[in-house]
Design an enzyme around this catalytic site. Structure first.
Site, PDB file in Angstrom:
ATOM      1  CG  HIS A 132      -1.966  -1.094   1.175  1.00 33.76           C
ATOM      2  ND1 HIS A 132      -2.538  -1.564   0.010  1.00 33.76           N
ATOM      3  CD2 HIS A 132      -2.512  -1.839   2.188  1.00 33.76           C
ATOM      4  CE1 HIS A 132      -3.394  -2.535   0.306  1.00 33.76           C
ATOM      5  NE2 HIS A 132      -3.392  -2.722   1.602  1.00 33.76           N
ATOM      6  CG  HIS A 206      -7.506  -1.364   3.042  1.00 34.54           C
ATOM      7  ND1 HIS A 206      -7.698  -1.917   4.278  1.00 34.54           N
ATOM      8  CD2 HIS A 206      -6.710  -2.234   2.375  1.00 34.54           C
ATOM      9  CE1 HIS A 206      -7.036  -3.057   4.377  1.00 34.54           C
ATOM     10  NE2 HIS A 206      -6.428  -3.274   3.218  1.00 34.54           N
ATOM     11  CD  GLU A 345      -7.612  -3.804  -0.532  1.00 36.28           C
ATOM     12  OE1 GLU A 345      -6.683  -2.992  -0.724  1.00 36.28           O
ATOM     13  OE2 GLU A 345      -7.445  -4.935  -0.034  1.00 36.28           O
TER      14      GLU A 345
END
Length: 382
Positions: A132, A206, A345
């Site tokens: 991420h 998220h 996601e």
């Protein structure tokens, strides 16, 4: 490399299939505050509400979803996203509750990729890999509020400038995240990004969903899940895709019909389940990337709440909350434990820059990255 980006004019050909609200109703957008960081920076919020009992509060920290309340089958509204009661807790925790994740959502093998013959090294923050965007990814940045609108559809647009070299990524990236709510009880999220030099981009949301409530004493393992995917991408023991695209037939990853989640994430006979301590995998969504289509549906039998996930990307990462280990005190000092919530996601494939057979994550100057997501809520008796 395969690519599904269509350039700056891509949005014009991508109409949301879930209609926005009619002018007969008005959704409201209201600004507020969530508190301050240690350096005095104020974290601002915008709350969107409609006439059907749904509200969502987003904040400048991470362009995140901080609360989302929606009625159950009896008309009782609860906040159904995990999170914290202060900005400091969001900064200290690596769980990415509600956040916009990037510059590259998901994992990159050993934090390395090559672009136009040059190798880039990113920060390692997830075992041997980058996750991420690193420890200071988009989720830890304070975004600015670009616009706030009320009307038939209420919306807020956040903006962030990721400078060249930030996190090890090339090119200066200008990013917007727009949250919209009308009367259809659907939260629309639109991500856009442009660059001044070739780079890689993969941005998603998220949020952790517990359809029973963020402070409910029951988790999500009894929920019934459908994922419209005939294939998934297997991973190594460090959760990096091997490059294979494998049919879901005969595997615990076959969710093409409604399936109790707990029956699959406890299947220790599957090496893939053991690697992920449950499911933390990329599903290749059926249909054509670039078209808005339903990716998944999850139903909570107790509350009757139903969440549909729609997107126009090629894939969906489904994470079954495997690393919620009981050490986190969330909203109202509620302890979050394994399996308490689910993450969906819509995005590109993990480690896409290192797999030429995957859809490309490359973004060039003059093109616009886009990712459109819809989280639509209803109840099972509707």
């Amino acid at each position: 490399m395969k690519s599904w980006f269509r350039g700056a004019g891509f949005l014009a050909g991508t109409a949301f299939v879930l209609g926005m609200a009619s002018a007969a109703h008005a959704a409201d957008a209201k600004r507020g505050q969530f508190g301050k960081l240690d350096d005095g920076t104020m974290i601002e919020t915008v709350t969107l509400t409609n006439d059907h009992g749904m509200s969502v509060t987003t904040m400048t920290l991470g362009a995140s979803v901080q609360t989302l309340s929606v009625p159950d089958r009896d008309g009782k509204s609860d906040d159904i996203v995990l999170g914290y009661d202060s900005p400091a807790e969001y900064l200290a925790d690596p769980q990415y509750f509600g956040a916009t994740v990037g510059r590259f959502a998901n994992r990159i093998d050993k934090g390395r990729f090559t672009l136009d013959g040059k190798q880039y090294q990113l920060e390692i923050n997830d075992g041997p890999n980058t996750l991420h965007g690193g420890s200071q990814g988009f989720d830890k940045r304070v975004w600015t509020i670009d616009s706030v609108k009320s009307g038939p559809t209420a919306s807020v647009t956040y903006r962030y400038k990721s400078v060249d070299g930030e996190g090890g990524y090339p090119g200066t990236l200008n990013v917007t995240a727009t949250y919209s709510l009308g009367e259809d009880n659907a939260l629309h999220i639109s991500y856009r990004a442009t660059t001044n030099a070739p780079t890689i981009v993969n941005i998603s949301n998220h949020s952790y969903w517990n359809l029973g409530g963020a402070t409910a004493n029951t988790g999500s393992m009894d929920d019934l899940l459908t994922i419209n995917a005939s294939a998934f991408t297997p991973v190594s023991d460090t959760l990096i895709p091997t490059g294979e695209v494998r049919p879901v037939d005969g595997t615990p990853f076959d969710f093409r019909t409604p399936t109790r989640i707990g029956d699959r994430v406890r299947d220790g006979s599957s090496e893939q389940i053991r690697y992920g301590h449950g499911i933390d995998h990329n599903f290749v969504i059926d249909g054509e990337a670039g078209t808005m289509r339903r990716m998944a549906r999850v139903e909570d039998p107790d509350s009757g709440r139903v969440l549909e996930i729609w997107g126009d990307g090629p894939a969906l990462q489904f994470y079954s909350g495997n690393f919620l280990d009981g050490t986190m005190l969330g909203k109202g000092k509620h302890i979050y434990r394994e399996g308490d919530a689910l993450v969906f996601e819509p995005q590109l494939y993990p480690d896409a820059p290192n797999h030429p057979n995957f859809p490309s994550a490359r973004l060039d100057p003059g093109d616009t990255y886009s990712n459109d997501i819809i989280f639509k809520f209803s109840t099972a008796d509707e």
